[in-house]
Design a protein around this motif. Structure first.
Motif, PDB file in Angstrom:
ATOM      1  N   MET A  75      -0.286  11.379  -5.126  1.00 19.65           N
ATOM      2  CA  MET A  75      -1.027  10.473  -4.271  1.00 19.65           C
ATOM      3  C   MET A  75      -1.808   9.495  -5.137  1.00 19.65           C
ATOM      4  N   VAL A  76      -1.788   8.260  -4.748  1.00 22.13           N
ATOM      5  CA  VAL A  76      -2.543   7.227  -5.441  1.00 22.13           C
ATOM      6  C   VAL A  76      -3.944   7.176  -4.844  1.00 22.13           C
ATOM      7  N   PRO A  77      -4.976   7.447  -5.653  1.00 21.34           N
ATOM      8  CA  PRO A  77      -6.352   7.360  -5.128  1.00 21.34           C
ATOM      9  C   PRO A  77      -6.778   5.903  -4.971  1.00 21.34           C
ATOM     10  N   CYS A  78      -7.793   5.668  -4.171  1.00 18.84           N
ATOM     11  CA  CYS A  78      -8.242   4.289  -3.950  1.00 18.84           C
ATOM     12  C   CYS A  78      -8.867   3.697  -5.215  1.00 18.84           C
ATOM     13  N   HIS A  79      -9.388   4.530  -6.091  1.00 16.03           N
ATOM     14  CA  HIS A  79      -9.939   4.065  -7.369  1.00 16.03           C
ATOM     15  C   HIS A  79      -9.021   4.543  -8.485  1.00 16.03           C
ATOM     16  N   TYR A  80      -7.831   3.982  -8.544  1.00 17.87           N
ATOM     17  CA  TYR A  80      -6.789   4.392  -9.482  1.00 17.87           C
ATOM     18  C   TYR A  80      -6.984   3.651 -10.799  1.00 17.87           C
ATOM     19  N   LYS A  81      -7.485   4.342 -11.810  1.00 15.18           N
ATOM     20  CA  LYS A  81      -7.830   3.705 -13.085  1.00 15.18           C
ATOM     21  C   LYS A  81      -6.620   3.062 -13.761  1.00 15.18           C
ATOM     22  N   GLU A  82      -5.453   3.709 -13.663  1.00  7.53           N
ATOM     23  CA  GLU A  82      -4.264   3.196 -14.330  1.00  7.53           C
ATOM     24  C   GLU A  82      -3.764   1.892 -13.714  1.00  7.53           C
ATOM     25  N   ASN A  83      -4.041   1.692 -12.423  1.00  5.52           N
ATOM     26  CA  ASN A  83      -3.586   0.488 -11.734  1.00  5.52           C
ATOM     27  C   ASN A  83      -4.507   0.225 -10.535  1.00  5.52           C
ATOM     28  N   PRO A  84      -5.673  -0.395 -10.788  1.00  6.94           N
ATOM     29  CA  PRO A  84      -6.640  -0.626  -9.697  1.00  6.94           C
ATOM     30  C   PRO A  84      -6.069  -1.406  -8.522  1.00  6.94           C
ATOM     31  N   ALA A  85      -5.197  -2.362  -8.785  1.00  9.77           N
ATOM     32  CA  ALA A  85      -4.622  -3.158  -7.688  1.00  9.77           C
ATOM     33  C   ALA A  85      -3.776  -2.279  -6.774  1.00  9.77           C
ATOM     34  N   LEU A  86      -3.030  -1.341  -7.347  1.00  2.17           N
ATOM     35  CA  LEU A  86      -2.228  -0.428  -6.530  1.00  2.17           C
ATOM     36  C   LEU A  86      -3.129   0.451  -5.671  1.00  2.17           C
ATOM     37  N   GLY A  87      -4.211   0.941  -6.254  1.00  2.00           N
ATOM     38  CA  GLY A  87      -5.154   1.764  -5.499  1.00  2.00           C
ATOM     39  C   GLY A  87      -5.721   1.025  -4.296  1.00  2.00           C
ATOM     40  N   LYS A  88      -6.084  -0.232  -4.505  1.00  2.00           N
ATOM     41  CA  LYS A  88      -6.614  -1.044  -3.398  1.00  2.00           C
ATOM     42  C   LYS A  88      -5.542  -1.286  -2.338  1.00  2.00           C
ATOM     43  N   TRP A  89      -4.313  -1.550  -2.789  1.00  2.00           N
ATOM     44  CA  TRP A  89      -3.214  -1.802  -1.860  1.00  2.00           C
ATOM     45  C   TRP A  89      -2.938  -0.578  -0.995  1.00  2.00           C
ATOM     46  N   VAL A  90      -2.884   0.591  -1.627  1.00  2.00           N
ATOM     47  CA  VAL A  90      -2.641   1.836  -0.890  1.00  2.00           C
ATOM     48  C   VAL A  90      -3.743   2.065   0.137  1.00  2.00           C
ATOM     49  N   SER A  91      -4.977   1.848  -0.285  1.00  2.00           N
ATOM     50  CA  SER A  91      -6.108   2.008   0.632  1.00  2.00           C
ATOM     51  C   SER A  91      -5.981   1.062   1.822  1.00  2.00           C
ATOM     52  N   LYS A  92      -5.533  -0.172   1.557  1.00  2.00           N
ATOM     53  CA  LYS A  92      -5.370  -1.151   2.635  1.00  2.00           C
ATOM     54  C   LYS A  92      -4.272  -0.713   3.610  1.00  2.00           C
ATOM     55  N   GLN A  93      -3.188  -0.138   3.089  1.00  2.00           N
ATOM     56  CA  GLN A  93      -2.111   0.325   3.972  1.00  2.00           C
ATOM     57  C   GLN A  93      -2.630   1.413   4.907  1.00  2.00           C
ATOM     58  N   ARG A  94      -3.424   2.324   4.361  1.00  2.00           N
ATOM     59  CA  ARG A  94      -3.989   3.407   5.186  1.00  2.00           C
ATOM     60  C   ARG A  94      -4.927   2.843   6.250  1.00  2.00           C
ATOM     61  N   THR A  95      -5.725   1.863   5.871  1.00  2.00           N
ATOM     62  CA  THR A  95      -6.646   1.238   6.817  1.00  2.00           C
ATOM     63  C   THR A  95      -5.880   0.538   7.934  1.00  2.00           C
ATOM     64  N   MET A  96      -4.834  -0.224   7.561  1.00  2.00           N
ATOM     65  CA  MET A  96      -4.045  -0.926   8.580  1.00  2.00           C
ATOM     66  C   MET A  96      -3.310   0.056   9.490  1.00  2.00           C
ATOM     67  N   PHE A  97      -2.870   1.194   8.940  1.00  2.00           N
ATOM     68  CA  PHE A  97      -2.197   2.204   9.759  1.00  2.00           C
ATOM     69  C   PHE A  97      -3.171   2.798  10.773  1.00  2.00           C
ATOM     70  N   LYS A  98      -4.397   3.048  10.331  1.00  2.00           N
ATOM     71  CA  LYS A  98      -5.408   3.593  11.247  1.00  2.00           C
ATOM     72  C   LYS A  98      -5.718   2.574  12.349  1.00  2.00           C
ATOM     73  N   LEU A  99      -5.831   1.307  11.986  1.00  2.00           N
ATOM     74  CA  LEU A  99      -6.069   0.264  12.999  1.00  2.00           C
ATOM     75  C   LEU A  99      -4.941   0.252  14.023  1.00  2.00           C
ATOM     76  N   LEU A 100      -3.718   0.305  13.542  1.00  2.00           N
ATOM     77  CA  LEU A 100      -2.561   0.323  14.426  1.00  2.00           C
ATOM     78  C   LEU A 100      -2.592   1.540  15.339  1.00  2.00           C
ATOM     79  N   HIS A 101      -2.923   2.679  14.776  1.00  2.00           N
ATOM     80  CA  HIS A 101      -3.019   3.923  15.551  1.00  2.00           C
ATOM     81  C   HIS A 101      -4.097   3.817  16.629  1.00  2.00           C
ATOM     82  N   ASP A 102      -5.182   3.104  16.300  1.00  2.00           N
ATOM     83  CA  ASP A 102      -6.280   2.909  17.255  1.00  2.00           C
ATOM     84  C   ASP A 102      -6.026   1.728  18.193  1.00  2.00           C
ATOM     85  N   GLN A 103      -4.795   1.203  18.172  1.00  2.00           N
ATOM     86  CA  GLN A 103      -4.367   0.086  19.016  1.00  2.00           C
ATOM     87  C   GLN A 103      -5.202  -1.171  18.781  1.00  2.00           C
ATOM     88  N   LYS A 104      -5.508  -1.411  17.500  1.00  2.00           N
ATOM     89  CA  LYS A 104      -6.228  -2.622  17.105  1.00  2.00           C
ATOM     90  C   LYS A 104      -5.289  -3.502  16.291  1.00  2.00           C
TER      91      LYS A 104
END
Length: 107
Positions: A1-30
């Motif tokens: 799992m890629v953590p949101c604060h991924y030292k080896e690749n911070p941009a990937l960590g932020k991207w993964v976090s954004k995907q999870r956030t967008m999935f939750k929004l979609l799940h909440d019908q937003k």
């Protein structure tokens, strides 16, 4: 799992976090930019939508290794080798007691 604060690749960590956030929004019908096609692509590579699920699985794997090494699951709460494992075991036991008592539990 890629953590949101991924030292080896911070941009990937932020991207993964954004995907999870967008999935939750979609799940909440937003409103979300995450399409069904992107969800399918991520699920093909076993993307973990809930970071807490990944953490639980990681701690469980650590506990299995601990048992193999020590012969039991009595991880000290201040286990220096894996401090998060010790705290996790304490929390799981506490949640189990709540569950046994019929109280609200995260188990």
């Amino acid at each position: 799992m890629v953590p949101c604060h991924y030292k080896e690749n911070p941009a990937l960590g932020k991207w993964v976090s954004k995907q999870r956030t967008m999935f939750k929004l979609l799940h909440d019908q937003k409103k979300s930019q995450l399409t069904d096609e992107r969800i399918q692509l991520l699920e093909k590579i076993n993307f973990q939508w809930k970071a807490t699920t990944c953490e639980w699985q990681k701690r469980y794997s650590e506990l299995v290794l601990y048992k193999e090494q020590h012969g039991d699951t009595k991880v000290p709460h201040n286990y220096a080798e894996l401090p998060k494992l010790g705290r996790w075991v304490v929390n799981v036991r506490f949640q189990y007691k709540l569950f046994q008592a019929g109280s609200k539990s995260h188990l």
